[in-house]
Write an enzyme that holds these catalytic residues in place. Structure first.
Site, PDB file in Angstrom:
ATOM      1  N   LYS A   5     -14.440   8.721  -3.612  1.00  0.00           N
ATOM      2  CA  LYS A   5     -15.683   9.062  -2.893  1.00  0.00           C
ATOM      3  C   LYS A   5     -16.216  10.406  -3.381  1.00  0.00           C
ATOM      4  O   LYS A   5     -17.423  10.588  -3.545  1.00  0.00           O
ATOM      5  CB  LYS A   5     -15.432   9.064  -1.376  1.00  0.00           C
ATOM      6  CG  LYS A   5     -15.093   7.669  -0.849  1.00  0.00           C
ATOM      7  CD  LYS A   5     -14.467   7.643   0.548  1.00  0.00           C
ATOM      8  CE  LYS A   5     -13.828   6.276   0.788  1.00  0.00           C
ATOM      9  NZ  LYS A   5     -12.905   6.266   1.943  1.00  0.00           N
ATOM     10  N   HIS A  11       0.802  -1.233   0.000  1.00  0.00           N
ATOM     11  CA  HIS A  11       0.000   0.000   0.000  1.00  0.00           C
ATOM     12  C   HIS A  11       0.826   1.270   0.000  1.00  0.00           C
ATOM     13  O   HIS A  11       0.270   2.360   0.152  1.00  0.00           O
ATOM     14  CB  HIS A  11      -0.924   0.042   1.221  1.00  0.00           C
ATOM     15  CG  HIS A  11      -1.999  -0.995   1.219  1.00  0.00           C
ATOM     16  ND1 HIS A  11      -3.244  -0.781   0.695  1.00  0.00           N
ATOM     17  CD2 HIS A  11      -2.000  -2.274   1.665  1.00  0.00           C
ATOM     18  CE1 HIS A  11      -3.979  -1.861   0.839  1.00  0.00           C
ATOM     19  NE2 HIS A  11      -3.245  -2.797   1.422  1.00  0.00           N
ATOM     20  N   LYS A  67      -8.003  14.030   4.648  1.00  0.00           N
ATOM     21  CA  LYS A  67      -7.143  12.835   4.599  1.00  0.00           C
ATOM     22  C   LYS A  67      -6.144  12.965   5.734  1.00  0.00           C
ATOM     23  O   LYS A  67      -6.026  14.027   6.339  1.00  0.00           O
ATOM     24  CB  LYS A  67      -6.410  12.758   3.261  1.00  0.00           C
ATOM     25  CG  LYS A  67      -5.764  14.086   2.818  1.00  0.00           C
ATOM     26  CD  LYS A  67      -5.126  14.003   1.439  1.00  0.00           C
ATOM     27  CE  LYS A  67      -6.096  14.154   0.309  1.00  0.00           C
ATOM     28  NZ  LYS A  67      -6.229  12.968  -0.520  1.00  0.00           N
ATOM     29  N   ARG A  68      -5.435  11.874   6.040  1.00  0.00           N
ATOM     30  CA  ARG A  68      -4.400  11.991   7.055  1.00  0.00           C
ATOM     31  C   ARG A  68      -3.400  13.081   6.666  1.00  0.00           C
ATOM     32  O   ARG A  68      -3.150  13.313   5.485  1.00  0.00           O
ATOM     33  CB  ARG A  68      -3.664  10.653   7.224  1.00  0.00           C
ATOM     34  CG  ARG A  68      -4.466   9.624   7.980  1.00  0.00           C
ATOM     35  CD  ARG A  68      -4.785  10.059   9.400  1.00  0.00           C
ATOM     36  NE  ARG A  68      -3.595  10.038  10.241  1.00  0.00           N
ATOM     37  CZ  ARG A  68      -3.330   9.062  11.106  1.00  0.00           C
ATOM     38  NH1 ARG A  68      -4.146   8.043  11.255  1.00  0.00           N
ATOM     39  NH2 ARG A  68      -2.227   9.121  11.836  1.00  0.00           N
ATOM     40  N   LYS A 118       1.222  14.412   1.030  1.00  0.00           N
ATOM     41  CA  LYS A 118      -0.142  14.760   0.589  1.00  0.00           C
ATOM     42  C   LYS A 118      -0.282  16.269   0.372  1.00  0.00           C
ATOM     43  O   LYS A 118      -1.262  16.729  -0.204  1.00  0.00           O
ATOM     44  CB  LYS A 118      -1.170  14.248   1.602  1.00  0.00           C
ATOM     45  CG  LYS A 118      -1.215  12.717   1.703  1.00  0.00           C
ATOM     46  CD  LYS A 118      -2.240  12.269   2.744  1.00  0.00           C
ATOM     47  CE  LYS A 118      -2.182  10.773   3.035  1.00  0.00           C
ATOM     48  NZ  LYS A 118      -2.869   9.957   2.018  1.00  0.00           N
ATOM     49  N   THR A 134      -8.358   6.729  -1.957  1.00  0.00           N
ATOM     50  CA  THR A 134      -9.720   6.236  -2.114  1.00  0.00           C
ATOM     51  C   THR A 134     -10.709   7.365  -1.837  1.00  0.00           C
ATOM     52  O   THR A 134     -11.841   7.321  -2.315  1.00  0.00           O
ATOM     53  CB  THR A 134     -10.000   5.046  -1.165  1.00  0.00           C
ATOM     54  OG1 THR A 134      -9.460   5.363   0.121  1.00  0.00           O
ATOM     55  CG2 THR A 134      -9.362   3.781  -1.675  1.00  0.00           C
TER      56      THR A 134
HETATM   57  C1  26W Z   1       2.798   1.797  11.122  1.00  0.00           C
HETATM   58  C2  26W Z   1       3.339   1.885   9.806  1.00  0.00           C
HETATM   59  C3  26W Z   1       2.401   1.945   8.678  1.00  0.00           C
HETATM   60  C4  26W Z   1       1.041   2.078   8.888  1.00  0.00           C
HETATM   61  C5  26W Z   1       0.186   2.122   7.826  1.00  0.00           C
HETATM   62  C6  26W Z   1       2.895   1.875   7.433  1.00  0.00           C
HETATM   63  C7  26W Z   1       2.053   1.903   6.379  1.00  0.00           C
HETATM   64  C8  26W Z   1       0.714   2.030   6.561  1.00  0.00           C
HETATM   65  C9  26W Z   1      -0.220   2.031   5.407  1.00  0.00           C
HETATM   66  C10 26W Z   1       0.341   1.190   4.297  1.00  0.00           C
HETATM   67  C11 26W Z   1      -0.565   3.386   4.961  1.00  0.00           C
HETATM   68  C12 26W Z   1      -1.808   3.435   4.118  1.00  0.00           C
HETATM   69  O1  26W Z   1      -2.898   3.486   4.642  1.00  0.00           O
HETATM   70  N1  26W Z   1      -1.646   3.471   2.804  1.00  0.00           N
HETATM   71  C13 26W Z   1      -2.746   3.867   1.953  1.00  0.00           C
HETATM   72  O2  26W Z   1      -3.435   2.728   1.508  1.00  0.00           O
HETATM   73  C14 26W Z   1      -4.578   3.096   0.762  1.00  0.00           C
HETATM   74  C15 26W Z   1      -5.341   1.837   0.436  1.00  0.00           C
HETATM   75  O3  26W Z   1      -4.639   1.060  -0.468  1.00  0.00           O
HETATM   76  C16 26W Z   1      -4.179   3.876  -0.482  1.00  0.00           C
HETATM   77  O4  26W Z   1      -5.336   4.291  -1.144  1.00  0.00           O
HETATM   78  C17 26W Z   1      -3.351   5.097  -0.087  1.00  0.00           C
HETATM   79  O5  26W Z   1      -2.862   5.749  -1.234  1.00  0.00           O
HETATM   80  C18 26W Z   1      -2.190   4.671   0.781  1.00  0.00           C
HETATM   81  O6  26W Z   1      -1.499   5.805   1.273  1.00  0.00           O
END
Ligand code: 26W
Length: 787
Positions: free
Chosen positions: A632, A333, A520-521, A526, A628
């Site tokens: 929406k 992701h 978004k976060r 971003k 995503t």
């Molecule tokens: C704790 C470390 C950590 C936590 C969460 C590393 C990485 C993540 C995720 C991979 C971050 C995440 O949410 N990625 C998002 O995933 C979405 C679903 O596929 C994508 O639409 C977003 O672009 C992507 O940033």
């Protein structure tokens, strides 16, 4: 007795036995709980029936550290087709449905995109009658509650279980023991029904809670060692206590490692146990189970299943490895380096020595294989254990038969760049699965006004399960009456949002202004900071020229910053400073206004996406894996202002570049300029840019003496010891972003041309249904059939 009478009686009964009073004396929260319990009486038997139909068939399992489910009540009522009945019943009871709905706490067991995607997938799989079960952690505290003090983010606990969770059922009989080197803990499952649209299929989300095997030590208590008497209980319960609030930054913390192994081990035990109740060996395990690893967080499942097969069931190594690889698949992701999980060998050795031994074996098998294939250079691009670290992404690639990115450009970057060596080794394993969203939540539920209109025009509501049907609406794109009603609906959603924002944020916004929304976060890539600089630039231009002819604009932003991410928190503070300056300036005369919504999450999102005029998707090209939220907005008829990044590219492919506002560097541009890029050139020469960037250091705004604004300034112009200046290309993209904003303003003035753009976006959103995505996972990765 008729159905309504029956439900009324149940609600009354639950109020009495749970809260000890008649419903008329109950609070909204209490009534909400009584309603849910009443519904569960009907849901549970249907759920049990539904699970039986999968007997003997291959099933898929979504292993995920996060499930960002949001609220369930309205969604479940819609999917069971009970909504109007329940509304009627509550009305007779003089209970306001909206109050009941709003009393449900969001199940916020996720950070952002990755967790919400998991929730959309569960909805789609149940709707399409696919056997997909979610496995994860039942965090006692979900994603923190965000507040502001003097413009700074403050984090509070999200105590979502304070009143219990009436949607879930504790299945004590299915508890298992999870072993760590420093002791064993119990894993107790809580099952939540996942109701597909139409109610034909009800799948299960199983979340594990950690508990102590001996929760109370009487001897210690008698010795008056009260802390020690409950130490085991506290230590064990800490494992599922709280969701790590990090989104895309990896932290190698012991407790996080324990969380990962805890839910993975419990889930695998659950599957193995059930399998062996039916079959006498695990040799056919992969024929009945497909397990999707949602990013690397559950990757420990690979060595753990190896350990179970080779050590507990004495299966031969090669045969076991074959089963493992055929069972698992991995979704990536993110390509952000700081998000790639690596675990120090030392931690694994201390906490999970038996699993670590399996990782060592896997690593040596890999090295043998590389030697066989005469791959001798670049061996560090493969080694799972390297430099005393375990590289989870490499383990996930080596131990699975499918590796997918989440939008085409992202998958391409993985195969052509980031994982190119692996791609060369196993080209057949790599594939793309562009993300999607469920239209049941993100249109039907959140925008009933537009949903009804769509159904009316199509003469059927089959778009609810076949989103490509929206394409048939394209023929109305020049129909004045249709577009008129469409604009009216948007206005209604904007009025509702304005109302909500007034109540919850205390800010009055002009519902006839352009609603420009970025939610978004918070993350540097971003580029919320780019948005802030652009808003401030517009402010200064209005100040210079009070007659500047623009359509009134309301900039709405929202999102949480990871508590330890100082720069992201600094950006929030900076946005709030700009907001105060603009909103308190009488000269501006309401031309522009700003809101930073508090505690953005799934439920807030439902109100925001449907009320937006323009969707901000402005990440640095190549950094947003998919996005995503962009989908929406599109589904609710909102054009995108954005870069050619992630799924934006596919959105524009579907809806047309002329119906969106694309600007900025593209992935290849960045590849070309990255070694010579000098942000100062733009900072000094782009009209107005220096003026806004300098407000970070010239005393225009206060950062409360923290120095964070200066730090942000330096991150752009000086860089830091871990990155070059302006690593996300804000300076370079500023001017083309500003021009794109001007294109938006011009386009908005022509109301029918604008409506046509919005309409065309909505009519072409079909591809972005998670139903399409799940269909692809089911057919191309899991090889499961729907029942
Ligand atoms: C704790 C470390 C950590 C936590 C969460 C590393 C990485 C993540 C995720 C991979 C971050 C995440 O949410 N990625 C998002 O995933 C979405 C679903 O596929 C994508 O639409 C977003 O672009 C992507 O940033």
């Amino acid at each position: 007795m008729d159905y309504k009478e029956k439900i009324k009686e149940r609600i009354e009964g639950h109020c009495l036995i749970t809260f000890g009073k008649k419903s008329k004396y109950c609070s909204n929260k209490e009534k909400y709980i009584a309603v849910v319990k009443s519904l569960m009486e009907d849901i549970v038997p249907k759920w049990n029936d539904s699970l039986n139909k999968y007997d003997g068939k291959k099933k898929a399992y979504y292993f995920s550290a996060e499930f960002l489910m949001g609220r369930a009540l309205s969604n479940n009522l819609i999917n069971m087709n009970w909504q109007s009945d329940i509304r009627d019943i509550l009305k007779e009871y003089k209970i306001d449905y909206n109050n009941i709905e709003e009393s449900e706490d969001d199940a916020g067991l996720g950070n952002g995109g990755l967790g919400r995607l998991a929730a959309c997938f569960l909805d789609s799989a149940a709707t399409l009658n696919y056997p997909l079960m979610g496995y994860g952690l039942r965090y006692e505290y979900g994603i923190f509650k965000q507040k502001f003090a003097d413009g700074f983010q403050i984090e509070g606990p999200d105590n979502w279980l304070e009143f219990g969770d009436s949607w879930s059922i504790r299945k004590s009989m299915d508890k298992v023991v999870v072993s760590f080197a420093d002791g064993d803990v119990l894993a107790v499952p809580y099952d939540t029904p996942v109701i597909g649209y139409g109610g034909n299929t009800i799948n299960t989300l199983r979340l594990w809670k950690s508990e102590a095997i001996n929760s109370f030590n009487l001897e210690e208590f008698n010795r008056q060692n009260y802390d020690l008497s409950v130490k085991d209980k506290n230590d064990a319960e800490n494992i599922s206590k709280v969701l790590y609030p990090n989104d895309s930054k990896e932290e190698g913390k012991i407790l996080r490692l324990k969380q990962q192994y805890f839910f993975v081990s419990a889930s695998l035990q659950d599957l193995v146990k059930k399998h062996l109740e039916k079959y006498d060996s695990l040799e056919n395990f992969h024929q009945l189970h497909g397990i999707q690893l949602n990013d690397t967080h559950p990757t420990v499942a690979i060595p753990e299943l190896m350990r179970i097969l080779t050590e507990e069931y004495k299966m031969d190594w090669d045969k076991s490895w074959d089963i493992v690889v055929k069972t698992f698949a991995y979704t990536n992701h993110t390509i952000l380096q700081e998000a790639l999980e690596q675990w120090p060998v030392r931690l694994y050795k201390v906490i999970l020595p038996n699993v670590y031994r399996k990782i060592e074996e896997i690593n040596s098998k890999l090295i043998d294989e590389l030697e066989e294939k005469a791959i001798v250079d670049d061996i560090r691009d493969y080694k799972i254990i390297d430099d005393n670290n375990i590289k989870m992404a490499y383990l996930a690639i080596y131990g699975t038969h499918s590796i997918n990115g989440v939008a085409q450009v992202h998958s391409d970057i993985l195969t052509e760049r980031e994982l190119n060596n692996w791609y060369k080794l196993y080209p057949e394993r790599f594939n793309n699965k562009t993300n999607g969203i469920t239209q049941r939540r993100w249109l039907l539920k959140s925008n009933p006004e537009l949903s009804e209109f769509i159904t009316e025009l199509l003469g059927t509501d089959n778009w609810i399960t076949e989103l490509d049907e929206l394409k048939k609406l394209e023929k109305y794109k020049d129909d004045r009456d249709v577009l008129e009603r469409f604009l009216d609906i948007k206005q209604e959603k904007k009025n509702q949002l304005a109302e909500y924002i007034k109540e919850h944020e205390g800010i009055e916004i002009d519902p006839y202004s352009i609603f420009d929304i970025q939610i978004k976060r918070l993350h540097e890539y971003k580029r919320q900071l780019l948005n802030a600089l652009q808003i401030l630039d517009l402010y200064y231009r209005i100040k210079e020229n009070p007659n500047l002819d623009i359509v009134n604009k309301t900039f709405i932003l929202g999102g949480k910053a990871a508590p330890g991410y100082e720069r992201a928190k600094g950006i929030i503070k900076y946005i709030n400073e700009i907001k105060d300056l603009i909103n308190n300036d009488k000269d501006i005369n309401g031309k522009i206004k700003m809101v930073f919504v508090t505690n953005y999450g799934v439920s807030y999102g439902e109100k925001l996406f449907s009320a937006a005029d323009i969707s901000e998707q402005i990440s640095t090209a190549g950094k947003e894996a998919s996005g995503t939220g962009n989908m929406k907005f599109m589904l609710n008829g909102t054009p995108t202002i954005g870069t050619l990044d992630g799924a934006n590219i596919e959105i524009v492919e579907e809806a047309g570049e002329n119906n969106n506002f694309i600007f900025g560097l593209q992935v290849e541009d960045i590849e070309r300029i990255k070694n010579t890029y000098d942000p100062k050139k733009y900072y000094e020469n782009v009209d107005g840019l220096k003026r806004v960037v300098d407000t970070l250091v010239d005393g225009t705004f206060s950062d409360g003496g923290t120095g964070i604004f200066k730090e942000l300034y330096n991150s752009i112009l000086k860089g830091a010891n871990w990155h070059s200046p302006d690593q996300y290309y804000l300076m370079k993209d500023f001017d083309s972003y500003r021009k794109a904003q001007e294109r938006v303003n011009e386009a908005y003035i022509d109301r029918s041309a604008w409506a046509k753009k919005c309409w065309t976006n909505m009519a072409n959103a079909g591809k972005f249904s998670s139903d399409r995505t799940i269909e692809q996972y089911a057919k191309e990765i899991w090889d499961i059939e729907n029942c």
